[in-house]
Design an enzyme around this catalytic site. Structure first.
Site, PDB file in Angstrom:
ATOM      1  N   TYR A  16       5.703   3.544  -0.707  1.00 45.12           N
ATOM      2  CA  TYR A  16       5.623   2.447  -1.675  1.00 45.12           C
ATOM      3  C   TYR A  16       4.731   2.806  -2.857  1.00 45.12           C
ATOM      4  CZ  TYR A  16       4.469  -2.192  -3.508  1.00 45.12           C
ATOM      5  OH  TYR A  16       4.267  -3.268  -4.320  1.00 45.12           O
ATOM      6  N   TYR A  17       3.606   3.442  -2.576  1.00 46.87           N
ATOM      7  CA  TYR A  17       2.667   3.776  -3.638  1.00 46.87           C
ATOM      8  C   TYR A  17       2.972   5.095  -4.335  1.00 46.87           C
ATOM      9  CZ  TYR A  17      -0.153  -0.110  -2.097  1.00 46.87           C
ATOM     10  OH  TYR A  17      -0.580  -1.365  -1.774  1.00 46.87           O
TER      11      TYR A  17
END
Length: 164
Positions: A16-17
Site C-alpha cells: 500500500y505504501y
C-alpha cells in the site's frame, strides 16, 4: 482529525505504501523527503532517517534488525504477529489550503510539531506489550513505539490535504 485502524496484513500494508500506482507516490522525491522514523523504539533500534520499503516491511512482519522474530506461536505452529496500527493525523481543510495552496510553510511545521507531540503522548500513555505466560495474559507498558511517518499532501481525490 485522528483516525486509528489496525493493520492486519504486513504484505498488504507494505505494498500500500510502496505500490507504483499509489497516489502517495505521485512525487517520489517529495515522498523520500516526507518519510521518517520516529519514537523511542526507533531510537532503541538505532533506526533513523527516511523510511525504506525494505525495513518498513521487515518490521511489519515482526522481524527485528537483530534477527529476532516477534509474535506468538499459533495453533498451526507458525509465528503469528500483529503488524501495526495505522494512525492518521489530518490537518483541517482550511489549514491544508493555507499551507499547501497558499504556501505557508509555518503551518506545515506546526502540523509536524503537533503530530510529534501527539505521538509522544500516545507513546507514553498507550504503548504496551501483551504478554501471555501459562495461559494468563498481562499488559506491560513499554513507553516506546517504532513509528514510520509518511507525510502526504493530497487526499485520494487529489484535493489538498495535509496528513501523516
Amino acid at each position: 482529525m485522528l483516525s486509528i485502524k489496525p493493520i492486519t496484513s504486513a504484505a498488504s500494508a507494505g505494498q500500500y505504501y510502496s505500490a507504483k500506482d499509489n497516489y502517495y507516490l505521485s512525487d517520489s522525491q517529495s515522498l523520500d523527503e516526507a518519510t521518517r522514523w520516529y519514537g523511542q523504539g526507533a531510537q532503541a533500534l538505532n533506526i533513523s532517517g527516511n523510511v525504506t520499503p525494505e525495513l518498513f516491511l521487515q518490521l511489519l512482519e515482526g522481524r527485528m534488525p537483530s534477527g529476532q522474530q516477534l509474535g506468538k506461536v499459533g495453533k498451526n505452529g507458525e509465528i503469528e504477529h500483529r503488524p501495526a496500527t495505522d494512525i492518521t493525523f489530518s490537518a483541517p481543510k482550511s489549514v491544508s489550503l493555507l499551507a499547501l495552496v497558499g504556501g505557508d510553510k509555518r503551518l506545515i511545521e506546526a502540523h509536524n510539531l503537533a503530530v510529534r507531540d501527539a505521538l509522544d503522548v500516545i507513546e507514553s500513555m498507550a504503548a504496551e506489550a501483551r504478554i501471555t505466560i501459562g495461559g494468563e495474559t498481562t499488559f506491560e507498558k513499554t513507553n516506546n513505539l517504532v513509528v514510520a511517518l509518511f507525510q502526504h499532501t493530497t487526499s485520494r481525490e487529489l484535493d489538498p490535504l495535509l496528513h501523516d
